[in-house]
Design an enzyme around this catalytic site. Sequence first.
Site, short mmCIF file in Angstrom:
data_model
loop_
_atom_site.label_atom_id
_atom_site.label_comp_id
_atom_site.label_asym_id
_atom_site.label_seq_id
_atom_site.Cartn_x
_atom_site.Cartn_y
_atom_site.Cartn_z
N ASP A 89 -4.84 -12.84 3.42
CA ASP A 89 -5.83 -12.32 4.23
C ASP A 89 -7.23 -12.63 3.46
O ASP A 89 -8.21 -12.10 3.80
CB ASP A 89 -5.68 -10.84 4.68
CG ASP A 89 -4.82 -10.12 3.48
OD1 ASP A 89 -4.50 -8.86 4.05
OD2 ASP A 89 -4.79 -10.41 2.57
N HIS A 124 -6.39 -7.01 -0.38
CA HIS A 124 -6.68 -5.74 -0.29
C HIS A 124 -5.82 -5.08 -1.49
O HIS A 124 -4.83 -5.80 -2.21
CB HIS A 124 -5.93 -4.97 0.97
CG HIS A 124 -6.72 -5.71 1.99
ND1 HIS A 124 -5.95 -6.56 2.94
CD2 HIS A 124 -7.61 -5.24 2.49
CE1 HIS A 124 -6.83 -6.84 4.15
NE2 HIS A 124 -7.94 -6.08 3.81
N HIS A 159 0.90 -1.25 -0.08
CA HIS A 159 0.06 -0.09 -0.02
C HIS A 159 0.88 1.18 -0.06
O HIS A 159 0.18 2.34 -0.34
CB HIS A 159 -1.02 0.07 1.15
CG HIS A 159 -1.95 -1.03 1.25
ND1 HIS A 159 -2.81 -1.32 0.14
CD2 HIS A 159 -2.24 -1.84 2.37
CE1 HIS A 159 -3.74 -2.15 0.52
NE2 HIS A 159 -3.47 -2.45 1.61
N ASP A 217 -2.98 -10.56 -2.15
CA ASP A 217 -3.66 -9.92 -0.97
C ASP A 217 -5.00 -9.50 -1.31
O ASP A 217 -5.43 -9.18 -2.26
CB ASP A 217 -2.70 -8.95 -0.72
CG ASP A 217 -2.92 -8.32 0.87
OD1 ASP A 217 -2.13 -8.63 1.57
OD2 ASP A 217 -4.09 -7.65 0.91
O1 LIG Z 1 -3.55 -6.00 4.83
C1 LIG Z 1 -3.69 -4.96 4.56
C2 LIG Z 1 -3.92 -3.88 5.30
C3 LIG Z 1 -5.50 -3.60 5.35
C4 LIG Z 1 -6.07 -2.85 6.56
C5 LIG Z 1 -5.42 -1.47 6.57
C6 LIG Z 1 -6.51 -0.52 7.34
C7 LIG Z 1 -7.92 -1.31 7.10
C8 LIG Z 1 -7.73 -2.73 6.38
N1 LIG Z 1 -3.39 -4.68 3.26
O2 LIG Z 1 -3.05 -5.52 2.36
ZN LIG Z 2 -4.08 -6.97 2.96
#
Ligand SMILES: O=C(CCC1CCCC1)NO
Ligand SMILES: [Zn+2]
Length: 368
Positions: A266, A180, A141, A178
């Site tokens: 996840d 996300h 991210h 992932d």
């Molecule tokens: O696993 C993650 C982190 C996700 C979270 C970041 C804020 C709420 C969800 N990104 O791949």
């Molecule tokens: Zn994630």
Amino acid sequence: MSTGYVYHELYGWHDTGTHAGLLPADPRRGLQPFRHFENAEAKRRVHELVVATGLVDRLTRLAPRPATDEEILLVHTPGHLARLVAANDTGGDAGDGGSPFGPGALDIARLATGGVIRAAEAVVDGEVDNSYALVRPPGHHALSDVGMGFCMLANIAIAVSAVRASRGVERIAVVDIDVHHGNGTQAAFEDDPNVLTVSVHQDRVFPPDSGFVTERGTGAGHGYALNLPLPPGTGNGGYLEAMRRVVLPALHRFRPDLIVVAAGFDANPVDPLARMMVTAGGYRQIGRMLLDAAAELCDGRIAFAHEGGYDPVYVPFCAHAVIEVLAGVEQPFEDPFGVNFDNQGQQELQPHQETAIEAAEKLVAEIG
Ligand SMILES: O=C(CCC1CCCC1)NO
Ligand SMILES: [Zn+2]
């Protein structure tokens, strides 16, 4: 088959505290202290399972090294690095208020980034056939000028940039499984036709405003970002169909010299930060498909970098399954939860998932 493996105990010392930054304990709001979701447990337990089953004896241990400023600045702005340096004595936050870190965290983050660089270099140099970097903190991210989503440095984007610079690797595909959206990696190569980013994720779970199928890259990079947002509840059937109809065809059209995988786990059925149903068996098949694609396209050159995955009980079995595939283990270690999770209702492909897959599938043909 030789599989490089990166892990360092310092990854478990990255301190994300007890209130995830955004929701500090406050009795007036009914907020009790709780351990940040991105704590050491799940990842440390992956390593412990890899050791306990003996899988570690089939791996080639690769020692991580800290990423240099020069490598970090291939992706990040001097201002971002300076902010992290300034906070390294006191601790602070990577940038979005929800990515806290303790004193010395930048040293650990550098070691995570350097671990992914090491894993990628070892594959490109032929030191190992493939690799797995079990690193922390995660990175997919992080943007050039700000950290977010628990990420301080863009581990994979920096590693991709570093091996291009140091080894002249031309075309690199990053596949992000992932749950996300891999927004940081996508942004780093937005306008670059020599880096294909493919992200399969839960629709708008995080970041809530990115990862749409309409995000295609910009300028010369248009068509080289591919996003497949899947509906909540997608399980093995939907993910394997996404692999068959979107990810693998995209890789075959792009013909990379190296594949890098953002290996988040996840999307598992019991993860606290998403709502998918991919099991260890599903991840095993995904790993198999990616390894086979690497064998067909780029002499098996594939490097995995650990990202998210927060359930400390089940994530170890998911990651272990993938590492077993990389190492060529014939008799996989049994997932003790598989008898339940593999048979949950709607594990098979659902019509609304098919619709999402079709929308991304149409775009594969535009990859030059
Ligand atoms: O696993 C993650 C982190 C996700 C979270 C970041 C804020 C709420 C969800 N990104 O791949
Ligand atoms: Zn994630």
